[in-house]
Design a protein around this motif. Structure first.
Motif: not given
Length: 423
Positions: A223-234, A188-193
């Protein structure tokens, strides 16, 4: 001897809109040469949590959206000791609900005009608060904040924090429903970049909730999904403002020790070391990311092979700096003492290590971020009270300070304010 100081007041009432100040110039009377940026008197950086509320928007009152659902009241009371809100007495009827997006944008539009804390909150803000008293209404408000706050508005993150902080605490069911609606993960973090506003606002909302719900609720939210999202945003392909607020959100989550351990185990420090190189970048947005990355590496997510910045910084040419012993609780100060930033939802202040008592003096400050700030002079008698509004009792609310607010185009002196517009 009267001790004067320089003062900077900032409001980011949320996470998000922090202020990074670089003290760039000298006090000519003291040094006579350029480059001694911190020779400026007792400094104060205050973050105004001023609920930035405003006057009623009559046009907004005329629009009623019957499509906004009215949810049943919660089974459990939100906060039985919370006093009635200003603008509606205990026996007054509840205001009519209107289109949520319109109310959020109205709040964003009028919030910048508020000066005094005793002003009545804007109609739009009161209505949003009332809507958020139910789970369904709270979810509507949060989704609207993510959906409609524009990226280019400097007060966007501040309004997100302001509205969420003033709303009742969400229930466990509401938080669970929000995570299901957002369904965040690395993909999701990669979508709508190409449209970073959604990701910036999502990170700002997550950071605000992490700070507001520190403890078991914060652990459940990460959650694991939210952590993954925030890390991907970095990652470097993200927009710098998305990176900034994702990092701030991770800082907020790390206020809970179990979350801090979880985040540290994700090897976040490796990513932050790359971003730390932006601390001196000429692009001010990247520079904010670099500042926060460096601060996190020094204070939160330490790496064994990395030397702490304050252990290697050269202070020999610095004659005055921000005083780490004369500062409120949640202000971030750089290792060389010439920069400060606030990402807390409170009023943060700091004075400088140099004081003056006679003559004509000036100092210069480079403001790295947008948002609300106030800069000026304060005596030692000016108190830093980060648990109340600075507009009432902080740097500019007493008889011991003088400062200017460029955001409000106001001059504050002896607790009073006057309009001031530069020509």
């Amino acid at each position: 001897m009267i001790v004067f100081g320089w003062a900077v007041f900032l409001v980011s009432r949320s996470l998000g809109q922090g202020l990074l100040l670089t003290l760039e110039e000298h006090i000519a009377h003291f040094l006579g040469t350029r480059g001694a940026t911190a020779t400026m008197g007792n400094s104060c950086i205050c973050r105004d949590d001023s609920g930035a509320e405003d006057s009623v928007d009559n046009q907004q009152q005329q629009a009623e959206n019957s499509a906004v659902p009215t949810a049943d009241t919660r089974n459990q009371p939100r906060d039985p000791v919370r006093p009635p809100r200003r603008g509606r007495g205990p026996h007054e009827p509840r205001r009519k609900k209107q289109n949520v997006d319109g109310l959020v944008l109205d709040t964003l539009a009028v919030i910048r005009t508020l000066v005094d804390n005793d002003q009545e909150p804007p109609y739009s803000m009161i209505t949003l608060h009332e809507m958020a008293e139910t789970d369904e209404g709270w979810l509507d408000v949060v989704q609207s904040l993510i959906r409609v706050i524009p990226l280019e508005d400097p007060l966007g993150p501040a309004v997100i924090t302001l509205l969420l902080d003033e709303c009742p605490l969400p229930t466990k069911d509401a938080l669970q429903k929000l995570t299901e609606i957002l369904n965040l993960n690395g993909e999701v973090a990669c979508q709508d970049s190409g449209h970073p506003a959604k990701h910036r606002n999502t990170s700002a909302v997550l950071g605000c909730l992490a700070e507001k719900l520190a403890g078991p609720a914060s652990i459940g939210l990460l959650s694991p999904g939210i952590l993954e999202y925030l890390l991907q945003c970095l990652k470097l392909q993200s927009h710098p403002t998305v990176m900034l607020f994702a990092l701030i959100a991770l800082e907020k989550f790390a206020q809970t020790s179990e979350n801090k351990l979880t985040i540290s185990e994700s090897s976040i420090s490796d990513r932050l070391i790359t971003l730390e190189s932006w601390a001196d970048d000429p692009d001010y947005l990247k520079r904010q990311v670099g500042f926060c990355a460096q601060w996190s590496l020094d204070n939160l997510f330490l790496k064994d092979s990395r030397q702490l910045t304050y252990e290697k910084v050269d202070l020999n040419s610095i004659r005055a700096m921000l005083n780490s012993n004369d500062v409120s609780e949640y202000l971030k100060i750089s290792p060389h003492g010439l920069e400060a930033r606030c990402d807390a939802s409170s009023f943060e202040s700091v004075r400088c290590t140099f004081c003056v008592d006679a003559g004509v003096w000036y100092y210069e400050v480079t403001v790295i971020t947008s948002g609300v700030m106030q800069i000026g002079w304060a005596t030692r008698d000016s108190k830093f009270l980060n648990h109340v509004s600075t507009l009432e009792n902080g740097v500019n609310g007493d008889n011991s300070s003088f400062l200017a607010s460029g955001w409000r185009t106001q001059i504050f002196q002896m607790g009073l304010h006057n309009d001031h517009f530069s020509g």
